[in-house]
Design an enzyme around this catalytic site. Structure first.
Site, PDB file in Angstrom:
ATOM      1  N   ARG A 178     -34.938 111.766  67.295  1.00 34.14           N
ATOM      2  CA  ARG A 178     -34.662 110.816  68.094  1.00 34.14           C
ATOM      3  C   ARG A 178     -34.398 110.344  68.301  1.00 34.14           C
ATOM      4  O   ARG A 178     -34.519 109.566  69.126  1.00 34.14           O
ATOM      5  CB  ARG A 178     -35.652 109.751  66.710  1.00 34.14           C
ATOM      6  CG  ARG A 178     -36.813 109.304  67.079  1.00 34.14           C
ATOM      7  CD  ARG A 178     -37.658 108.602  66.126  1.00 34.14           C
ATOM      8  NE  ARG A 178     -38.422 109.360  65.315  1.00 34.14           N
ATOM      9  CZ  ARG A 178     -39.600 108.823  64.444  1.00 34.14           C
ATOM     10  NH1 ARG A 178     -38.821 108.147  63.410  1.00 34.14           N
ATOM     11  NH2 ARG A 178     -40.650 109.341  64.034  1.00 34.14           N
ATOM     12  N   SER A 188     -31.075 105.834  52.336  1.00 33.36           N
ATOM     13  CA  SER A 188     -32.538 106.902  52.732  1.00 33.36           C
ATOM     14  C   SER A 188     -33.733 106.902  51.439  1.00 33.36           C
ATOM     15  O   SER A 188     -33.487 106.347  50.747  1.00 33.36           O
ATOM     16  CB  SER A 188     -32.559 108.346  53.010  1.00 33.36           C
ATOM     17  OG  SER A 188     -33.758 109.339  52.643  1.00 33.36           O
ATOM     18  N   ASP A 224     -37.554 103.098  61.624  1.00 28.89           N
ATOM     19  CA  ASP A 224     -38.716 104.172  62.446  1.00 28.89           C
ATOM     20  C   ASP A 224     -39.154 103.377  63.613  1.00 28.89           C
ATOM     21  O   ASP A 224     -39.924 103.344  64.698  1.00 28.89           O
ATOM     22  CB  ASP A 224     -39.824 104.262  62.252  1.00 28.89           C
ATOM     23  CG  ASP A 224     -39.818 105.015  60.122  1.00 28.89           C
ATOM     24  OD1 ASP A 224     -38.450 105.990  61.153  1.00 28.89           O
ATOM     25  OD2 ASP A 224     -40.431 105.187  59.808  1.00 28.89           O
ATOM     26  N   ARG A 248     -47.136 106.193  48.475  1.00 29.82           N
ATOM     27  CA  ARG A 248     -46.956 105.308  47.641  1.00 29.82           C
ATOM     28  C   ARG A 248     -47.571 105.429  46.249  1.00 29.82           C
ATOM     29  O   ARG A 248     -48.310 106.068  45.111  1.00 29.82           O
ATOM     30  CB  ARG A 248     -45.477 104.948  47.128  1.00 29.82           C
ATOM     31  CG  ARG A 248     -44.373 105.018  47.996  1.00 29.82           C
ATOM     32  CD  ARG A 248     -43.315 104.008  47.898  1.00 29.82           C
ATOM     33  NE  ARG A 248     -42.199 104.404  48.152  1.00 29.82           N
ATOM     34  CZ  ARG A 248     -42.008 105.015  49.745  1.00 29.82           C
ATOM     35  NH1 ARG A 248     -42.792 105.298  50.254  1.00 29.82           N
ATOM     36  NH2 ARG A 248     -40.646 105.459  49.491  1.00 29.82           N
ATOM     37  N   GLY A 304     -43.360 113.694  56.374  1.00 28.97           N
ATOM     38  CA  GLY A 304     -41.604 113.756  55.572  1.00 28.97           C
ATOM     39  C   GLY A 304     -41.497 113.084  54.515  1.00 28.97           C
ATOM     40  O   GLY A 304     -40.956 113.528  53.659  1.00 28.97           O
ATOM     41  N   SER A 354     -45.655 103.758  54.545  1.00 31.29           N
ATOM     42  CA  SER A 354     -44.992 104.632  53.605  1.00 31.29           C
ATOM     43  C   SER A 354     -45.371 103.319  51.739  1.00 31.29           C
ATOM     44  O   SER A 354     -45.914 104.239  50.465  1.00 31.29           O
ATOM     45  CB  SER A 354     -43.626 103.180  53.191  1.00 31.29           C
ATOM     46  OG  SER A 354     -43.060 103.839  54.143  1.00 31.29           O
ATOM     47  N   ARG A 371     -43.697 109.105  67.055  1.00 37.58           N
ATOM     48  CA  ARG A 371     -42.796 107.602  67.840  1.00 37.58           C
ATOM     49  C   ARG A 371     -42.207 107.537  69.448  1.00 37.58           C
ATOM     50  O   ARG A 371     -42.334 106.427  69.694  1.00 37.58           O
ATOM     51  CB  ARG A 371     -42.353 106.820  66.696  1.00 37.58           C
ATOM     52  CG  ARG A 371     -42.640 106.664  64.843  1.00 37.58           C
ATOM     53  CD  ARG A 371     -42.012 106.455  64.516  1.00 37.58           C
ATOM     54  NE  ARG A 371     -42.649 105.912  62.661  1.00 37.58           N
ATOM     55  CZ  ARG A 371     -43.702 105.285  62.518  1.00 37.58           C
ATOM     56  NH1 ARG A 371     -43.500 104.097  63.061  1.00 37.58           N
ATOM     57  NH2 ARG A 371     -43.988 105.664  61.287  1.00 37.58           N
TER      58      ARG A 371
END
Length: 446
Positions: free
Chosen positions: A360, A176, A329, A35, A103, A31, A403
């Site tokens: 998932r 989200s 996750d 970014r 994603g 993440s 994952r």
């Protein structure tokens, strides 16, 4: 057995081989890495990044930024230099933007491009094409962007950015961080204040990094668990050095493996301890796990610590739905830990798992069942009936989901019989070197 394997094995098998021990450094946080590249590209001048995750998701995002006119180059192992074009400064790309399996990269970049007067086509692999983008597009269209072509709000899609972006107040329909971040990135190009009101707080990496780059971001409490985030638009982002901490979602795999392999004593170094990312630690501690925080410090604006994990007995617990955003996750590998626990573990509110790289939620239940573990899905809840050490012996279908693949490998490290996955290729999207790391700690993989 070879001591040097890659994740490109099909199939890949894990089996019991005694305790795990040593010191491990997992890759940089995905993440934060994504970014850092995006904000570096939206700043004016040169941003230096150290510890960048060099997995496929991040590398694909880096290439899309090059396609949009930013200079992005690798200068050493985990060391990168980004020369940005400023807020709203992306150039129209000559080809489609291919995000592969990412994603996070795709959804955040939809927001970044939405605030620019350009048209770009977004695409990805078969897994990413199956994932919904409609709810991301809704706030971007309110800001002034326009979806030129798409089928059911999925990739491939062509987005025309706003020529005169307008600030909005937006209440995400689901918790989200990707949805919130896309709206904030688009709002950077709009005059005035863009306001995001979250009913439940989600990962705040975007807000923290925006502040690090000089944007004005005000965060206030909203209700019992929510937040109001106010962004002042049209800032000039100032390049800043970024030190990427170790990814807590990646750290989860060797951590759980150490908890379930008897006699294990493992230290995972430099793990991000952002309170909105530590839901798994909280849950494992409630289950009786021995996890000790050492050398707590700050790196790149985030709290980090070395974590010492020792194996031991686990017990079943109930995980509340409001904890899901802080560990979304990590549920597949938590389900593996729950299989080794004594008693029932109930994980509530897992709707978001249905729209990840695979469904998932269903894939996690299937992973457990094919290895002799009783599990059921009740609405959006996953229930695992732990009975100590499970039998194993199954062949797990990964559905191109990294994952699910890594969680199955962890299960094989502790189960009575080996566990096999059908394809380890996609592990590299988030955790390059996973197989070699596990081997170095004492796991047996072939």
């Amino acid at each position: 057995m070879s001591t040097k394997l890659t994740a490109k094995l099909t199939p890949l098998t894990a089996r019991r081989n005694g305790p795990l021990a040593g010191r491990a450094r997992v890759p940089g946080d995905k993440s934060t890495s994504i970014r850092a590249l995006i904000f570096g590209a939206m700043a004016v001048g040169e941003t230096r990044i150290n510890g960048l995750l060099e997995g496929e998701d991040v590398l694909n995002t880096a290439q899309t930024l090059r396609d949009l006119g930013a200079s992005v180059e690798r200068t050493g192992a985990g060391e990168w230099r980004v020369c940005g074009v400023g807020v709203g400064g992306f150039a129209e790309p000559a080809r489609k933007l291919d995000f592969g399996n990412s994603g996070t990269g795709c959804r955040l970049m939809l927001g970044a491009v939405a605030g620019c007067p350009i048209t770009a086509t977004f695409d990805g692999d078969a897994s990413l094409r199956s994932r919904p983008m409609k709810r991301i597009l809704d706030p971007l269209e309110r800001i002034g962007a326009r979806t030129v072509s798409s089928t059911d709000g999925r990739l491939p899609l062509t987005l025309a950015g706003a020529r005169d972006p307008i600030p909005i107040e937006f209440r995400p329909p689901v918790p989200s961080a990707q949805l919130k971040s896309a709206a904030l990135l688009a709002g950077l190009s709009a005059p005035g204040e863009t306001v995001i009101i979250e009913a439940e707080a989600t990962r705040d990496h975007t807000e923290k990094m925006l502040t690090h780059f000089g944007a004005q971001v005000r965060v206030e409490r909203e209700g019992q668990n929510g937040r109001r985030i106010t962004l002042t638009g049209q800032p000039e982002l100032v390049p800043q050095p970024i030190e990427v901490p170790a990814d807590p979602s990646s750290a989860a795999f060797p951590m759980v493996a150490a908890l379930i392999a008897p006699g294990s004593d493992l230290i995972v170094q430099g793990v991000m301890m952002n309170p909105l990312r530590t839901g798994l630690l909280t849950t494992l501690t409630e289950m009786g796990a021995s996890i000790e925080q050492l050398a707590v410090r700050k790196e790149g604006g985030e709290d980090v610590a070395d974590l010492r994990i020792r194996s031991g007995a686990l017990r079943g617990v109930e995980v509340p739905a409001d904890r899901a955003p802080s560990m979304i996750d990590e549920y597949p590998v938590l389900a593996v830990a729950a299989a080794f626990a004594e008693g029932t573990t109930i994980m509530r509110g897992l709707k978001e798992l249905r729209v990840k790289e695979s469904d998932r939620l269903a894939a996690t239940a299937a992973l457990l069942r094919c290895n002799g573990i009783e599990a059921e899905i009740d609405g959006d809840d996953l229930i695992v009936y732990g009975k100590g050490r499970p039998a194993g012996g199954g062949i797990v279908t990964t559905h191109m989901d990294h994952r699910i693949a890594m969680s199955a490998i962890v299960l094989g490290v502790g189960s009575e019989r080996p566990v096999q996955i059908d394809d380890g290729t996609f592990i590299a999207t988030s955790f390059p070197g996973f197989v070699d790391l596990m081997l170095s700690l004492g796991a047996e993989l072939s």
